[in-house]
Write an enzyme that holds these catalytic residues in place. Structure first.
Site, PDB file in Angstrom:
ATOM      1  N   ASP A  39       0.808  -1.228   0.000  1.00  0.00           N
ATOM      2  CA  ASP A  39       0.000   0.000   0.000  1.00  0.00           C
ATOM      3  C   ASP A  39       0.839   1.274   0.000  1.00  0.00           C
ATOM      4  O   ASP A  39       0.452   2.289   0.568  1.00  0.00           O
ATOM      5  CB  ASP A  39      -0.972   0.010   1.206  1.00  0.00           C
ATOM      6  N   HIS A  67      -4.851  -1.886  -5.506  1.00  0.00           N
ATOM      7  CA  HIS A  67      -4.108  -0.727  -6.007  1.00  0.00           C
ATOM      8  C   HIS A  67      -5.070   0.375  -6.418  1.00  0.00           C
ATOM      9  O   HIS A  67      -5.978   0.143  -7.212  1.00  0.00           O
ATOM     10  CB  HIS A  67      -3.240  -1.132  -7.204  1.00  0.00           C
TER      11      HIS A  67
HETATM   12  P1  GDP Z   1      -0.751   0.180  -3.579  1.00  0.00           P
HETATM   13  O1  GDP Z   1      -1.352  -1.080  -3.064  1.00  0.00           O
HETATM   14  O2  GDP Z   1       0.716   0.263  -3.341  1.00  0.00           O
HETATM   15  O3  GDP Z   1      -1.101   0.486  -5.001  1.00  0.00           O
HETATM   16  O4  GDP Z   1      -1.391   1.360  -2.695  1.00  0.00           O
HETATM   17  P2  GDP Z   1      -2.937   1.502  -2.222  1.00  0.00           P
HETATM   18  O5  GDP Z   1      -3.734   1.984  -3.368  1.00  0.00           O
HETATM   19  O6  GDP Z   1      -3.378   0.275  -1.519  1.00  0.00           O
HETATM   20  O7  GDP Z   1      -2.802   2.608  -1.089  1.00  0.00           O
HETATM   21  C1  GDP Z   1      -2.262   3.862  -1.334  1.00  0.00           C
HETATM   22  C2  GDP Z   1      -3.315   4.936  -0.984  1.00  0.00           C
HETATM   23  O8  GDP Z   1      -2.702   6.188  -0.910  1.00  0.00           O
HETATM   24  C3  GDP Z   1      -4.400   5.074  -2.037  1.00  0.00           C
HETATM   25  O9  GDP Z   1      -5.596   5.442  -1.409  1.00  0.00           O
HETATM   26  C4  GDP Z   1      -3.895   6.233  -2.916  1.00  0.00           C
HETATM   27  O10 GDP Z   1      -4.939   6.947  -3.562  1.00  0.00           O
HETATM   28  C5  GDP Z   1      -3.225   7.087  -1.891  1.00  0.00           C
HETATM   29  N1  GDP Z   1      -2.061   7.860  -2.362  1.00  0.00           N
HETATM   30  C6  GDP Z   1      -1.078   7.473  -3.199  1.00  0.00           C
HETATM   31  N2  GDP Z   1      -0.133   8.425  -3.298  1.00  0.00           N
HETATM   32  C7  GDP Z   1      -0.531   9.438  -2.501  1.00  0.00           C
HETATM   33  C8  GDP Z   1       0.037  10.701  -2.140  1.00  0.00           C
HETATM   34  O11 GDP Z   1       1.125  11.076  -2.579  1.00  0.00           O
HETATM   35  N3  GDP Z   1      -0.679  11.471  -1.258  1.00  0.00           N
HETATM   36  C9  GDP Z   1      -1.883  11.079  -0.741  1.00  0.00           C
HETATM   37  N4  GDP Z   1      -2.493  11.885   0.114  1.00  0.00           N
HETATM   38  N5  GDP Z   1      -2.443   9.899  -1.060  1.00  0.00           N
HETATM   39  C10 GDP Z   1      -1.766   9.084  -1.910  1.00  0.00           C
HETATM   40  P1  IMO Z   2      -0.829  -4.310  -2.168  1.00  0.00           P
HETATM   41  O1  IMO Z   2      -0.440  -4.855  -3.516  1.00  0.00           O
HETATM   42  C1  IMO Z   2      -0.923  -4.744   2.195  1.00  0.00           C
HETATM   43  C2  IMO Z   2      -0.757  -8.848   3.760  1.00  0.00           C
HETATM   44  C3  IMO Z   2      -2.057  -9.239   4.451  1.00  0.00           C
HETATM   45  C4  IMO Z   2      -1.551 -10.233   5.482  1.00  0.00           C
HETATM   46  C5  IMO Z   2      -0.420 -10.947   4.726  1.00  0.00           C
HETATM   47  C6  IMO Z   2      -0.824 -12.286   4.121  1.00  0.00           C
HETATM   48  O2  IMO Z   2      -2.124  -3.608  -2.136  1.00  0.00           O
HETATM   49  O3  IMO Z   2       0.297  -3.515  -1.587  1.00  0.00           O
HETATM   50  P2  IMO Z   2      -2.361 -13.019   2.072  1.00  0.00           P
HETATM   51  O4  IMO Z   2      -3.827 -12.771   1.839  1.00  0.00           O
HETATM   52  O5  IMO Z   2      -1.480 -12.491   0.998  1.00  0.00           O
HETATM   53  O6  IMO Z   2      -2.080 -14.443   2.414  1.00  0.00           O
HETATM   54  O7  IMO Z   2      -2.051 -12.175   3.415  1.00  0.00           O
HETATM   55  O8  IMO Z   2      -0.025 -10.057   3.684  1.00  0.00           O
HETATM   56  N1  IMO Z   2      -0.915  -8.329   2.402  1.00  0.00           N
HETATM   57  C7  IMO Z   2      -0.943  -7.024   2.084  1.00  0.00           C
HETATM   58  N2  IMO Z   2      -0.884  -5.919   2.847  1.00  0.00           N
HETATM   59  N3  IMO Z   2      -0.992  -4.609   0.855  1.00  0.00           N
HETATM   60  C8  IMO Z   2      -1.027  -5.702   0.060  1.00  0.00           C
HETATM   61  O9  IMO Z   2      -1.005  -5.655  -1.286  1.00  0.00           O
HETATM   62  C9  IMO Z   2      -1.033  -6.986   0.673  1.00  0.00           C
HETATM   63  N4  IMO Z   2      -1.068  -8.250   0.193  1.00  0.00           N
HETATM   64  C10 IMO Z   2      -0.987  -9.055   1.262  1.00  0.00           C
HETATM   65  O10 IMO Z   2      -2.670  -8.131   5.043  1.00  0.00           O
HETATM   66  O11 IMO Z   2      -0.960  -9.555   6.560  1.00  0.00           O
HETATM   67 MG    MG Z   3      -2.833  -1.766  -1.755  1.00  0.00          MG
END
Ligand code: GDP
Ligand code: IMO
Ligand code: MG
Length: 438
Positions: A39, A67
């Site tokens: 994330d 994502h």
């Molecule tokens: P990923 O799994 O790595 O693609 O990330 P996620 O989408 O799960 O979580 C990142 C969160 O942060 C999302 O809600 C994005 O919209 C938000 N986000 C990403 N970059 C920025 C930033 O530079 N500033 C803020 N405020 N939010 C961001």
């Molecule tokens: P993105 O791509 C955050 C974490 C789960 C749990 C552990 C194992 O959005 O960054 P699983 O279901 O994979 O067997 O869970 O891994 N986990 C993540 N945490 N972002 C992710 O993906 C994750 N993918 C798995 O929360 O602790």
């Molecule tokens: Mg994510």
């Protein structure tokens, strides 16, 4: 003759064996990887790079990933589909290393719109295993319950089923499906599997996905060796969740570090080009496991609230803490990032001072490397470097110079400690809220 000899000699003098001709390496893929516990904002970085990409690939993980991409105030969340799907000109490719829950894929494609397979019972087993962990060891792993552990276990046990099996003889597929289901019901007697019902559903998917399935190795080879193409690889999960290098056992079941790109797409290491790491300006973690820089206090609450730190896949609150450069450095050792993106700098705008973890101590002694053992990681004492905050809004900055001086210093501090250049800085969710440094 003498001329040839002299070139051969000089080649040898240069340490080059003249028998080795320079191969045509072909195109190289650009990779985006998470450098913490997920994330970090990978989706947003991929979206930025995907705008002129020809192919966007996923190489590992499944729909445990979540994502987010925000374009023109519309928020998209992708789980199995590569975030490049927004670009209509890009071909999106899901490689062999990915585990696919077909109903999930179609649901996602319909809501937003090629090998291992997750079945409904893998997801059910994920739930049962979590219950058992709670009962037997008093602690869950905190998985996303998407069946990731069970399906990669099937793969390793060599009784998993792949998309190529589904595309082949359905009778043979059904036989193997029944054997797999029987193995699961004997392991988990409470598990109820509607075998005929699942097979019926799968049969419908066969026709739907057939036109989209390609031989992955051939597809990648042609993409790499045809005309110049921009190929992106979107990592899912992150370095500290890697099955081999993450905080085991609190990890996912695939390789989320750079090696997963080769094994999950079927391409040689020499075709891996730039590798970008995505680093959140602080740290978050979903689920269970050690988190040395966690702030179980008002700082953590503030980061959680300002950063809207709620899991995209599970809706769970993310745990929050200071940026921990010990673990990002470890991710850098594993991945050799070309450059990094620092995201969510804007979330730190209100803090009077900001701490950054720079070393770990165990029993009052600084330890030389990131600990592999969970019990050790649980007891490390983080050594922090404190930097002054900037107490002003960064969300409208579009150049590095427009950032407050202390925010610039924060970025330079990260660069200096990691010895990796920062290429992008995220100051908001939208596509535009990204400062590019070079
Ligand atoms: P990923 O799994 O790595 O693609 O990330 P996620 O989408 O799960 O979580 C990142 C969160 O942060 C999302 O809600 C994005 O919209 C938000 N986000 C990403 N970059 C920025 C930033 O530079 N500033 C803020 N405020 N939010 C961001
Ligand atoms: P993105 O791509 C955050 C974490 C789960 C749990 C552990 C194992 O959005 O960054 P699983 O279901 O994979 O067997 O869970 O891994 N986990 C993540 N945490 N972002 C992710 O993906 C994750 N993918 C798995 O929360 O602790
Ligand atoms: Mg994510």
């Amino acid at each position: 003759m003498s001329e040839k000899r002299s070139t051969e000699l000089s080649a040898e003098q240069n340490g080059v064996d003249p028998r080795v001709t320079t191969p045509n390496v072909g195109n190289k893929v650009t990779v985006v990887l998470g450098a913490q516990w997920g994330d970090e904002g990978k989706g947003k970085v991929v979206d930025l790079l995907a705008q002129d990409a020809d192919i966007v690939c996923r190489c590992q993980g499944g729909n445990n990933a979540g994502h987010t991409v925000v374009v023109d105030s519309v928020e998209y969340d992708f789980h199995l589909l590569p975030s490049g799907i927004i670009n209509p000109k890009a071909t999106n490719f899901i490689g062999n290393g990915v585990v696919i829950h077909l109903p999930g894929l179609f649901e996602e494609a319909e809501k937003n719109l090629q090998k291992g397979k997750v079945f409904d019972f893998h997801q059910a087993v994920d739930g049962v295993q979590e219950q058992q962990r709670q009962q037997q060891a008093g602690k869950k792993l905190g998985t996303t319950k998407k069946g990731i552990g069970p399906v990669y276990s099937s793969k390793a046990a060599r009784n998993g089923l792949r998309i190529c099996d589904l595309m082949s003889d359905f009778q043979e597929f059904s036989k193997r499906f029944k054997v797999l289901a029987a193995q699961y019901t004997s392991m988990y007697p409470t598990l109820e599997i509607d075998i005929e019902g699942e097979l019926e559903k799968l049969k419908v998917y066969v026709e739907k996905i057939k036109p989209m399935v390609r031989d992955g190795v051939q597809f990648m080879y042609e993409a790499l060796h045809g005309p110049p193409k921009k190929i992106l690889v979107e990592g899912a999960n992150a370095a500290l969740l890697d099955i081999d290098f993450g905080t085991y056992p609190f990890v996912t079941s695939s390789n989320c570090t750079v090696g997963g790109v080769c094994t999950g797409l079927g391409l040689p290491p020499r075709n891996v080009g730039k590798v970008y790491g995505v680093v959140k300006a602080y740290t978050t973690r979903v689920g269970v496991g050690a988190f040395p820089s966690e702030q179980n206090n008002e700082i953590g609450d503030l980061l959680q609230a300002r950063g809207k730190e709620v899991g995209v896949t599970t809706g769970r609150k993310r745990r929050c803490g200071w940026l921990d450069l010990v673990l990002v450095k470890y991710a850098q050792m594993l991945n050799g990032f070309t450059a990094i993106a620092v995201t969510k700098l804007d979330i730190l705008d209100v803090l009077p001072e900001i701490k950054v973890g720079v070393a770990y101590k165990v029993d009052d002694v600084v330890i030389p490397h990131f600990p592999a053992n969970q019990e050790v990681l649980q007891k490390v004492e983080v050594q922090y470097h404190t930097l002054p905050g900037w107490n002003s809004d960064t969300s409208t900055a579009r150049t590095f110079q427009e950032l407050p001086e202390n925010a610039q210093k924060y970025i330079r501090f990260i660069e200096d400690r990691l010895e990796v250049p920062v290429k992008w800085i995220g100051v908001g969710k939208s596509r535009e809220s990204m400062i590019q440094l070079f």
